[in-house]
Write an enzyme that holds these catalytic residues in place. Structure first.
Site, PDB file in Angstrom:
ATOM      1  N   HIS A 227      10.164  63.077  87.733  1.00 50.75           N
ATOM      2  CA  HIS A 227      11.591  63.325  87.984  1.00 50.75           C
ATOM      3  C   HIS A 227      11.922  63.183  89.474  1.00 50.75           C
ATOM      4  O   HIS A 227      12.314  64.142  90.136  1.00 50.75           O
ATOM      5  CB  HIS A 227      11.995  64.709  87.472  1.00 50.75           C
ATOM      6  CG  HIS A 227      13.439  64.771  87.072  1.00 50.75           C
ATOM      7  ND1 HIS A 227      13.890  65.434  85.965  1.00 50.75           N
ATOM      8  CD2 HIS A 227      14.551  64.248  87.652  1.00 50.75           C
ATOM      9  CE1 HIS A 227      15.206  65.328  85.870  1.00 50.75           C
ATOM     10  NE2 HIS A 227      15.628  64.608  86.894  1.00 50.75           N
TER      11      HIS A 227
ATOM     12  N   GLY B  76      27.880  54.766  82.751  1.00 50.68           N
ATOM     13  CA  GLY B  76      28.606  55.668  83.636  1.00 50.68           C
ATOM     14  C   GLY B  76      28.364  55.267  85.076  1.00 50.68           C
ATOM     15  O   GLY B  76      28.148  54.099  85.385  1.00 50.68           O
TER      16      GLY B  76
ATOM     17  N   THR C 105      15.724  57.041  83.197  1.00 50.37           N
ATOM     18  CA  THR C 105      15.914  57.917  84.355  1.00 50.37           C
ATOM     19  C   THR C 105      17.074  58.872  84.109  1.00 50.37           C
ATOM     20  O   THR C 105      17.574  59.484  85.045  1.00 50.37           O
ATOM     21  CB  THR C 105      16.198  57.087  85.631  1.00 50.37           C
ATOM     22  OG1 THR C 105      17.325  56.231  85.397  1.00 50.37           O
ATOM     23  CG2 THR C 105      14.999  56.254  86.033  1.00 50.37           C
TER      24      THR C 105
ATOM     25  N   GLU D 136      10.323  68.935  80.056  1.00 50.71           N
ATOM     26  CA  GLU D 136       9.855  69.075  81.441  1.00 50.71           C
ATOM     27  C   GLU D 136       9.588  70.539  81.770  1.00 50.71           C
ATOM     28  O   GLU D 136      10.343  71.422  81.354  1.00 50.71           O
ATOM     29  CB  GLU D 136      10.918  68.518  82.396  1.00 50.71           C
ATOM     30  CG  GLU D 136      11.114  67.013  82.248  1.00 50.71           C
ATOM     31  CD  GLU D 136      12.144  66.456  83.212  1.00 50.71           C
ATOM     32  OE1 GLU D 136      12.584  67.185  84.131  1.00 50.71           O
ATOM     33  OE2 GLU D 136      12.516  65.292  83.047  1.00 50.71           O
TER      34      GLU D 136
ATOM     35  N   ILE E 115      25.767  55.803  87.102  1.00 49.49           N
ATOM     36  CA  ILE E 115      24.450  55.227  87.367  1.00 49.49           C
ATOM     37  C   ILE E 115      24.281  53.906  86.620  1.00 49.49           C
ATOM     38  O   ILE E 115      23.707  52.946  87.144  1.00 49.49           O
ATOM     39  CB  ILE E 115      23.342  56.235  87.002  1.00 49.49           C
ATOM     40  CG1 ILE E 115      23.461  57.466  87.915  1.00 49.49           C
ATOM     41  CG2 ILE E 115      21.960  55.602  87.141  1.00 49.49           C
ATOM     42  CD1 ILE E 115      22.592  58.632  87.513  1.00 49.49           C
TER      43      ILE E 115
ATOM     44  N   ARG F   1      17.884  61.508  80.945  1.00 47.75           N
ATOM     45  CA  ARG F   1      17.341  62.794  80.531  1.00 47.75           C
ATOM     46  C   ARG F   1      16.312  62.555  79.429  1.00 47.75           C
ATOM     47  O   ARG F   1      16.486  61.689  78.567  1.00 47.75           O
ATOM     48  CB  ARG F   1      18.451  63.742  80.038  1.00 47.75           C
ATOM     49  CG  ARG F   1      19.299  64.350  81.157  1.00 47.75           C
ATOM     50  CD  ARG F   1      18.496  65.312  82.009  1.00 47.75           C
ATOM     51  NE  ARG F   1      19.269  65.950  83.067  1.00 47.75           N
ATOM     52  CZ  ARG F   1      19.357  65.517  84.307  1.00 47.75           C
ATOM     53  NH1 ARG F   1      18.721  64.398  84.646  1.00 47.75           N
ATOM     54  NH2 ARG F   1      20.051  66.172  85.207  1.00 47.75           N
TER      55      ARG F   1
END
Length: 324
Positions: free
Chosen positions: A286, A156, A237, A268, A158, A239
């Site tokens: 994060h 996508g 990086t 998290e 990123i 999820r």
């Protein structure tokens, strides 16, 4: 009486000053700790507008703590920690920010890639412990990056930013995603489409950039880690739930793969204890959007969403438009 706003962690001064021109602002000054649900509920009782961050849990009890709560303004792209259904039932607008951390996240992913490949964190720790093995010692020998193969899982925004950066290191770039790009776009980015299995077999570095959905949970598990080169490194990086952390910790411990670098985690802010024990893992909390200029833009967008609702206007980044 001026509107009351609560901000769950410190934000850039420019956004804070903007909010203070329009209302009375209360602020949690601890930037190193996420507020508990009880603390958040207590704060909500004293405000009409809530400015919250990605990891804040704004559940039914928190929302219901104040029947006069008028807005939940999140500094996240997806309000995963907010009970949007409950807010919608109470006709409370929930706002977010637009996708805007593409380059920042790709920068961090490359930083993590280098850190795990070249033992940068271990080198820093070694030096601080008073050791200097020597510039030609085998003690901290790592892996080269230039000319190697990068596999991108999920091409996508990123993922494409990762591919663009790979050109500077003369890397072969493999990618996999649900819908293949057209040939022209592949040539423009310099990427090759393969299956996930082929990507895992052929990559020296595997970067996870896919979207987290119920279908992609544990996309990388024990079988996928076994399919990687034993010299390869995994970078995530995107999820946390995309990677089975228990399986990853076992693979790192048993040297199934050489290393991993993670900025996101399954649960998290909790991190699997076994991962913390792996010397061949680089772990960051994060930090994808943690760039001064970016955080200022993000906070200003949230402030502007709040000011719009205060003025009786529909906010520009509304997540539950059905309330209007």
């Amino acid at each position: 009486m001026r509107p009351r706003i609560f901000v769950t962690q410190p934000i850039p001064d420019k956004a804070l000053s903007l909010l203070r021109r329009h209302g009375d602002v209360a602020l949690n000054h601890d930037s190193a700790r996420i507020m508990t649900r009880a603390e958040l509920a207590a704060a909500v009782r004293e405000c009409e507008y809530l400015f919250c961050l990605l990891h804040d849990t704004v559940d039914r009890d928190v929302i219901g703590a104040n029947p006069d709560l008028r807005m939940i303004a999140s500094m996240a792209i997806i309000p995963a920690g907010i009970d949007v259904a409950e807010a919608t039932a109470r006709r409370i607008p929930v706002t977010t920010i637009p996708p805007m951390v593409t380059e920042e996240t790709a920068d961090l992913a490359w930083g993590l890639l280098f850190a795990v490949a070249r033992n940068i964190v271990a080198g820093d720790r070694t030096l601080r412990q008073g050791l200097f093995p020597g510039s030609q010692s085998m003690h901290l020998v790592g892996r080269g990056v230039y000319g190697k193969t990068l596999g991108i899982v999920g091409l996508g925004r990123i993922g494409e930013a990762m591919a663009r950066r790979a050109r500077g290191f003369d890397m072969r770039v493999l990618y996999t995603k649900r819908s293949r790009l057209d040939v022209g776009r592949e040539q423009e980015l310099g990427v090759e489409y393969v299956s996930l299995t082929e990507l895992l077999h052929g990559s020296d570095f595997v970067s996870i950039n896919a979207v987290s959905t119920p279908e992609t949970r544990h996309l990388i598990g024990s079988a996928e880690l076994q399919a990687m080169k034993h010299t390869a490194c995994l970078i995530n990086t995107a999820r946390g739930p995309l990677v089975d952390e228990a399986a990853l910790a076992a693979a790192l411990r048993e040297k199934v793969i050489a290393g991993a670098a993670l900025d996101v985690y399954e649960h998290e802010p909790e991190v699997h204890p076994a991962l913390k024990e792996c010397d061949n893992a680089v772990l960051t909390p994060h930090l994808g959007s943690a760039v001064t200029e970016t955080r200022e833009r993000m906070a200003l967008i949230v402030a502007e969403n709040i000011i719009a609702v205060m003025g009786g206007r529909r906010p520009p980044n509304l997540y539950n438009p059905e309330i209007y």
